[in-house]
Motif scaffolding. Structure first.
Motif, short mmCIF file in Angstrom:
data_model
loop_
_atom_site.label_atom_id
_atom_site.label_comp_id
_atom_site.label_asym_id
_atom_site.label_seq_id
_atom_site.Cartn_x
_atom_site.Cartn_y
_atom_site.Cartn_z
N CYS A 13 0.83 -1.20 0.00
CA CYS A 13 0.00 0.00 0.00
C CYS A 13 0.87 1.26 0.00
N GLU A 14 0.23 2.35 -0.36
CA GLU A 14 0.93 3.64 -0.45
C GLU A 14 1.55 4.05 0.89
N ASP A 15 0.92 3.67 1.99
CA ASP A 15 1.43 4.03 3.31
C ASP A 15 2.35 2.95 3.88
N LYS A 16 2.83 2.05 3.01
CA LYS A 16 3.81 1.01 3.34
C LYS A 16 3.19 -0.22 4.03
N TYR A 17 1.89 -0.21 4.26
CA TYR A 17 1.25 -1.39 4.85
C TYR A 17 1.25 -2.51 3.81
N ARG A 18 1.40 -3.75 4.27
CA ARG A 18 1.44 -4.91 3.38
C ARG A 18 0.18 -5.76 3.57
N LEU A 19 -0.42 -6.12 2.46
CA LEU A 19 -1.63 -6.95 2.48
C LEU A 19 -1.33 -8.33 1.91
N ALA A 55 -11.74 -18.01 -12.77
CA ALA A 55 -10.49 -18.38 -13.43
C ALA A 55 -10.71 -19.53 -14.41
N ALA A 56 -11.57 -20.47 -14.03
CA ALA A 56 -11.87 -21.59 -14.91
C ALA A 56 -12.57 -21.13 -16.18
N ASN A 57 -13.16 -19.96 -16.12
CA ASN A 57 -13.86 -19.40 -17.29
C ASN A 57 -13.07 -18.29 -17.98
N GLY A 58 -11.76 -18.24 -17.69
CA GLY A 58 -10.88 -17.37 -18.47
C GLY A 58 -10.52 -16.04 -17.86
N TYR A 59 -10.84 -15.81 -16.59
CA TYR A 59 -10.56 -14.51 -15.97
C TYR A 59 -9.46 -14.62 -14.92
N GLY A 60 -8.52 -13.68 -14.97
CA GLY A 60 -7.56 -13.56 -13.90
C GLY A 60 -8.24 -12.92 -12.71
N VAL A 61 -7.92 -13.38 -11.51
CA VAL A 61 -8.61 -12.91 -10.30
C VAL A 61 -7.60 -12.59 -9.21
N LEU A 62 -7.88 -11.53 -8.46
CA LEU A 62 -7.09 -11.22 -7.27
C LEU A 62 -8.04 -11.05 -6.09
N THR A 63 -7.76 -11.77 -5.02
CA THR A 63 -8.49 -11.62 -3.76
C THR A 63 -7.50 -11.13 -2.70
N TYR A 64 -8.00 -10.44 -1.69
CA TYR A 64 -7.08 -9.90 -0.67
C TYR A 64 -7.79 -9.73 0.67
N ASP A 65 -6.98 -9.67 1.72
CA ASP A 65 -7.46 -9.35 3.05
C ASP A 65 -7.20 -7.88 3.34
N ASN A 66 -8.23 -7.16 3.76
CA ASN A 66 -8.01 -5.79 4.20
C ASN A 66 -7.12 -5.76 5.44
N ARG A 67 -6.45 -4.65 5.66
CA ARG A 67 -5.60 -4.49 6.84
C ARG A 67 -6.41 -4.74 8.12
N GLN A 92 -7.86 -0.89 -1.13
CA GLN A 92 -8.47 -1.17 -2.43
C GLN A 92 -7.67 -0.52 -3.56
N GLN A 93 -7.13 0.64 -3.29
CA GLN A 93 -6.29 1.30 -4.29
C GLN A 93 -5.08 0.44 -4.62
N ALA A 94 -4.43 -0.11 -3.60
CA ALA A 94 -3.26 -0.97 -3.81
C ALA A 94 -3.64 -2.27 -4.50
N ALA A 95 -4.82 -2.80 -4.17
CA ALA A 95 -5.27 -4.04 -4.79
C ALA A 95 -5.57 -3.85 -6.27
N ILE A 96 -6.16 -2.71 -6.63
CA ILE A 96 -6.40 -2.41 -8.05
C ILE A 96 -5.06 -2.30 -8.79
#
Length: 290
Positions: A13-19, A55-67, A92-96
């Motif tokens: 993240c922009e504030d150096k936090y890691r997700l 993903a099985a239908n052709g889409y790349g996906v990213l999931t994440y845990d909020n801080r 969410q900004q960092a995940a995008i």
């Protein structure tokens, strides 16, 4: 099912936090890239089956845990300074940004579950999204609920949250079957926003000086269910009004029409609800042209 590569990554993240995050990459042609925005206090593993389906239908996906949630909790939760606002502005900004980095030269979509769709306008790079598909995402305004639902929601928001924060230093929301324990500042802001109108809008000009909700113009689908007392029709419209320039559509699901016992606020992502997932797939196919 097509072969799916799944790997764990760290989102900075922009504030150096890691997700902590997970990337799903299908074998074959990539149709588009999807970020799954999690609901309040919900770990990314909750969305595993759904992410694998995409993903099985052709889409790349990213999931994440909020801080402060799941594997993105650093230190003692009672000392954590996470807020709902930070989940949008930083997480969410960092995940995008991570989604774009993982899948360059693609088209990008947010599938937001509850808070995962409510906070999108706090992320400066949300303007890079091609579409948004929200499930059970609404303002959660207490006054828009039926009386019996208001009573139990009022107890949780205005009695239990302050009590739990005072006694334990955080909110033990898991006692109510509402995901992971919440950092006190998250639940405090959650309480304030659900007691107001327009959810995040209550903080405009106060803690939120800059946002991008009015600049969002992409197509947006808002899906709720008749048995979801939180994301009822009034609260969905209340949340939609915060992003007045999106090309918005709505869809209300009745579990009986799909042979399901319930959908509610959480069950869309259950393996038992896979019959509903085609709705999302059809949306992505329609809006995945670059």
């Amino acid at each position: 099912m097509p072969f799916i590569v799944c790997r764990e990554i760290t989102v900075h993240c922009e504030d150096k936090y890691r997700l902590s995050a997970t990337v799903y990459l299908p074998k074959g042609t990539l149709k588009g890239a999807v970020l799954i925005g999690p609901a309040t206090g919900i770990k990314r593993q909750f969305y595993t089956a759904f992410a694998e389906f995409l993903a099985a239908n052709g889409y790349g996906v990213l999931t994440y845990d909020n801080r402060g949630i799941g594997q993105s909790l650093q230190g003692d939760i009672s000392d954590h300074d996470a807020t709902l606002q930070s989940w949008g502005q930083f997480d969410q900004q960092a995940a995008i940004a991570a989604l774009i980095s993982e899948f360059p030269d693609s088209n990008y979509h947010l599938i937001g579950h509850s808070a995962g769709g409510q906070l999108v306008g706090l992320a400066s790079n949300a303007l890079k999204l091609h579409s948004m598909f929200n499930i059970a995402s609404s303002s959660g305004r207490l006054l828009n609920m039926k009386l019996r639902d208001q009573v139990k929601s009022h107890f949780f928001m205005n009695v239990f949250i302050p009590f739990s924060n005072l006694i334990f230093g955080h909110t033990k929301s898991q006692w109510f079957g509402m995901g992971e324990p919440l950092p006190s500042a998250v639940s405090k802001q959650w309480r304030t926003w659900c007691n107001g109108k327009g959810y995040v809008k209550t903080a405009f000009g106060k803690t939120i000086d800059k946002h991008y909700f009015s600049e969002l113009t992409f197509p947006a689908m808002w899906v709720n269910a008749v048995d979801d007392f939180i994301a009822n029709d009034k609260n969905v419209r209340d949340m939609m009004s915060v992003s007045p320039n999106t090309k918005a559509e709505t869809l209300t699901l009745n579990p009986k029409e799909f042979g399901l016992k319930e959908i509610g606020h959480m069950k869309f992502f259950s393996r038992r609800s896979e019959v509903l997932w085609q709705i999302c797939l059809d949306w992505l196919a329609k809006h995945s042209e670059q």
